[in-house]
Design a protein around this motif. Structure first.
Motif, PDB file in Angstrom:
ATOM      1  N   VAL A 286       3.789   5.797  -5.581  1.00 45.94           N
ATOM      2  CA  VAL A 286       3.981   5.795  -7.037  1.00 45.94           C
ATOM      3  C   VAL A 286       2.764   6.397  -7.729  1.00 45.94           C
ATOM      4  O   VAL A 286       2.892   7.204  -8.666  1.00 45.94           O
TER       5      VAL A 286
ATOM      6  N   ARG B 101      -4.902  -1.010  -6.957  1.00 46.35           N
ATOM      7  CA  ARG B 101      -4.555  -1.110  -5.538  1.00 46.35           C
ATOM      8  C   ARG B 101      -5.056  -2.420  -4.964  1.00 46.35           C
ATOM      9  O   ARG B 101      -5.765  -2.477  -3.967  1.00 46.35           O
ATOM     10  N   SER B 102      -4.689  -3.474  -5.655  1.00 45.69           N
ATOM     11  CA  SER B 102      -5.169  -4.781  -5.253  1.00 45.69           C
ATOM     12  C   SER B 102      -4.764  -5.085  -3.828  1.00 45.69           C
ATOM     13  O   SER B 102      -3.711  -4.683  -3.348  1.00 45.69           O
TER      14      SER B 102
ATOM     15  N   LEU C 185      -1.267  -1.000 -10.545  1.00 42.81           N
ATOM     16  CA  LEU C 185      -1.162  -0.051  -9.441  1.00 42.81           C
ATOM     17  C   LEU C 185      -2.481   0.650  -9.175  1.00 42.81           C
ATOM     18  O   LEU C 185      -2.870   0.860  -8.029  1.00 42.81           O
TER      19      LEU C 185
ATOM     20  N   LEU D 265       3.045  -4.858  -6.795  1.00 37.67           N
ATOM     21  CA  LEU D 265       2.129  -4.935  -7.933  1.00 37.67           C
ATOM     22  C   LEU D 265       2.842  -4.613  -9.233  1.00 37.67           C
ATOM     23  O   LEU D 265       3.823  -3.868  -9.244  1.00 37.67           O
TER      24      LEU D 265
ATOM     25  N   ASP E 167       0.825  -1.207   0.000  1.00 34.99           N
ATOM     26  CA  ASP E 167       0.000   0.000   0.000  1.00 34.99           C
ATOM     27  C   ASP E 167       0.860   1.258   0.000  1.00 34.99           C
ATOM     28  O   ASP E 167       0.570   2.228  -0.694  1.00 34.99           O
TER      29      ASP E 167
ATOM     30  N   SER F 292       2.518   1.599  -3.455  1.00 30.33           N
ATOM     31  CA  SER F 292       1.504   1.922  -4.468  1.00 30.33           C
ATOM     32  C   SER F 292       1.037   3.363  -4.320  1.00 30.33           C
ATOM     33  O   SER F 292       0.904   4.090  -5.308  1.00 30.33           O
ATOM     34  N   THR F 293       0.786   3.777  -3.095  1.00 28.19           N
ATOM     35  CA  THR F 293       0.304   5.135  -2.847  1.00 28.19           C
ATOM     36  C   THR F 293       1.311   6.168  -3.344  1.00 28.19           C
ATOM     37  O   THR F 293       0.947   7.148  -4.005  1.00 28.19           O
TER      38      THR F 293
END
Lengths: 147, 449
Positions: A38, B34-35, B31, B26, A32, A35-36
């Motif tokens: 990027v 947001r799996s 992305l 991921l 998370d 991902s957040t």
């Protein structure tokens, strides 16, 4: 330039960013955090537009982790059942994860990634003297568990 | 504050436990989704098992005989001369003390400082720096700062100072085909200019029929790594360095070999293998001979070590010296980290310059002993140290399974106790053994709490 370039840069640093994030916030939140970070960047501009994407990504992951670390203050960062950790490392793993966030970041970058002090300073956006200080304080805190 | 090699290895193993949990991340195209995909428990367990297997191997390296031939691979070449940044004030915890005679060893509480002969100054390592004090250790100023941690410091009888840095990272050697063989750096202060010159020590070269890469000797450990353990300076020009190397090659899981670097001038170095019945961890020059402290096994080995002392006049022949260890109380033992003289955890060697030499060696106690009569009692001891038996796991992970693997049977004998200690390593500090000698040939020993 475009999505392909951003994807290539992300792919280049993906693994080390996830290792870093795992050390900072634990495995369950690491994805998370990365991902957040990027997504936030590529929604504004491409990763390829960054002068130094690696340093920017590492700095951003550390900053993003601060919020997660606060939320998880009372939650074990190592996701595995504690009995799965080799017994001789139990105390050390716990001591590492109990370090303040920036000390833990410095320890990870120095002892695991083997980055030189100047590079750690760049990745953490602090001066080299502060890196040395964090490492010194971390070693002091870890000494008991490492005996 | 520095970490000993064994502490650093333990820290890296712990970091390995943590980062081994890292998710793969991921794909770029996923992305946005947001799996919340997570690894399954089975996948996680497999990775933990692999990490645990590596750690056990790293701690219990199995000796396998093999032959190597050492050559001087390349001449030592001067490298860069780093510039020292402006001195900055040091914190109060940099204060260290040092005794001035072997009789003062009781007061040797913190990281040992080295006295600079012919002056009232002393030096020690602190935070990537060599620091110097002119007021008996009350205040310290940087003498030399470097970008990386310096590992060993030496002051010669004629007042020179030098340091060693091992650039080889243990974590880089974790892969089955890793080669970690960078050259060790020798940092020497020029007495006239005060500048520091960095010279690269030659790296060990293997025999042509031993190819450490890419191979997997079957133990998951890297192909080659070498490092330094001890340094002694006879004069401002003559230095001696001792180190170790581990090689994994085809059909060879691991072996630790002792290395000896010598320099006749502080600049040019040669390397050879040491023929000695053990492993040197500390080295000192008494004025007449070299005195080496060490063990029956390599520093990377866990568990209980047998303290050994040798002397040598020529660095070729090493004579083992008898040491009376009867002063060590029952159930206290010598551990691998007794070896480090440059930090506040290991043995502290004191060589005041009058031919005398002394060492204070930390001891540790263990809850395991031969009076543990049966497995139920052992189970209680293990519970007291926090070990949780995995009764739901396969037989190999039960206490009975572990004891079978260790070949431990009741009633316990001393070998059984050592095996238990090596596996669980539950140690508590148990005082010190203090050894004193005039010249290094005959030693007296006493116990200090």
């Amino acid at each position: 330039m475009g999505m392909d370039d951003s994807a290539e840069i992300y792919g280049k640093y993906r693994e080390e960013l996830h290792r870093y994030a795992t050390t900072l916030v634990g495995a369950s939140d690491a994805e998370d955090v990365v991902s957040t970070v990027v997504l936030r960047i590529i929604r504004k501009r491409g990763l390829e537009d960054l002068d130094d994407p690696r340093a920017y990504l590492f700095k951003s992951v550390l900053n993003e982790s601060r919020g997660y670390a606060r939320r998880r203050k009372h939650t074990p960062l190592v996701d595995q059942p504690i009995s799965d950790v080799p017994v001789e490392l139990l105390d050390v793993v716990q001591a590492v994860m109990d370090l303040p966030l920036r000390q833990r970041a410095a320890v990870f970058l120095y002892y695991w990634e083997s980055e030189p002090i100047d590079e750690i300073a760049r990745l953490m956006n602090i001066v080299p003297g502060a890196v040395k200080r964090y490492l010194h304080l971390a070693r002091k805190r870890l000494k008991g568990a490492l005996r | 504050m520095t970490l000993t090699k064994s502490e650093e290895q333990k820290l890296k193993a712990a970091l390995g436990v943590v980062v081994n949990e890292a998710p793969p991340g991921l794909e770029y195209t996923d992305l946005g989704a947001r799996s919340s995909t997570r690894r399954t428990g089975a996948q996680v367990s497999a990775k933990w098992a692999a990490a645990a297997a590596f750690i056990v191997v790293a701690l219990l390296l199995t000796p396998v005989a093999f032959l190597t031939v050492w050559n001087n691979e390349e001449p030592a070449a001067p490298l860069v001369t780093p510039t020292s940044p402006p001195p900055e004030s040091l914190t109060a915890d940099t204060a260290v003390t040092t005794p001035t005679t072997v009789d003062d060893l009781e007061g040797f509480d913190l990281a040992p400082a080295l006295e600079l002969a012919g002056s009232d100054r002393m030096v020690t390592l602190q935070n990537f720096s060599v620091v110097v004090s002119s007021d008996g250790g009350a205040t310290w100023e940087p003498l030399y700062e470097f970008q990386h941690e310096l590992d060993l410091l030496v002051a010669t009888p004629d007042g020179s100072v030098a340091a060693l840095r091992n650039p080889n990272s243990y974590s880089d050697a974790l892969g089955p085909d890793s080669i970690v063989n960078d050259q060790v750096e020798f940092h020497q202060m020029d007495d006239e200019t005060g500048e520091w010159i960095v010279t690269a020590l030659p790296r060990p070269v293997l025999a042509s029929d031993l190819d450490p890469s890419p191979v997997d000797g079957g133990c998951g450990l890297g192909g080659l790594q070498h490092w330094v353990d001890a340094i002694a300076g006879t004069t401002s020009e003559i230095y001696v360095v001792v180190g170790d190397m581990i090689v994994v090659a085809e059909g060879v899981c691991s072996e630790t070999t002792q290395l000896l670097w010598t320099s006749p001038d502080g600049t040019n170095w040669t390397i050879e293998e040491i023929d000695i019945d053990g492993f040197i961890f500390e080295l000192a020059w008494t004025g007449d001979r070299y005195v080496a402290f060490g063990s029956n096994k390599a520093m990377s080995r866990g568990g209980v070590h047998e303290l050994r002392i040798w002397t040598s006049n020529d660095l070729v022949t090493w004579d083992r010296v008898a040491v009376d260890l009867s002063a060590i109380p029952d159930r206290a033992r010598v551990l691998p980290w007794f070896a480090r003289g440059a930090d506040d955890e290991g043995a502290r060697l004191l060589v005041p310059g009058d031919g005398s030499i002394a060492a204070r060696i930390p001891l540790a106690g263990s809850p395991f002993h031969t009076d543990i009569a049966h497995i139920g009692e052992l189970r209680e001891v293990l519970a007291a140290i926090g070990w949780e038996e995995r009764t739901d796991a396969d037989e190999a992970n039960t206490l009975e399974g572990v004891l079978a693997m260790l070949q431990v049977t009741f009633p316990l004998d001393e070998q059984d106790v050592l095996r238990l200690i090596s596996y669980w390593q539950p140690f508590q500090p148990a005082g010190h053994l203090i050894l004193r000698s005039n010249g290094g040939l005959v030693w007296t020993s006493e116990y200090s709490e």
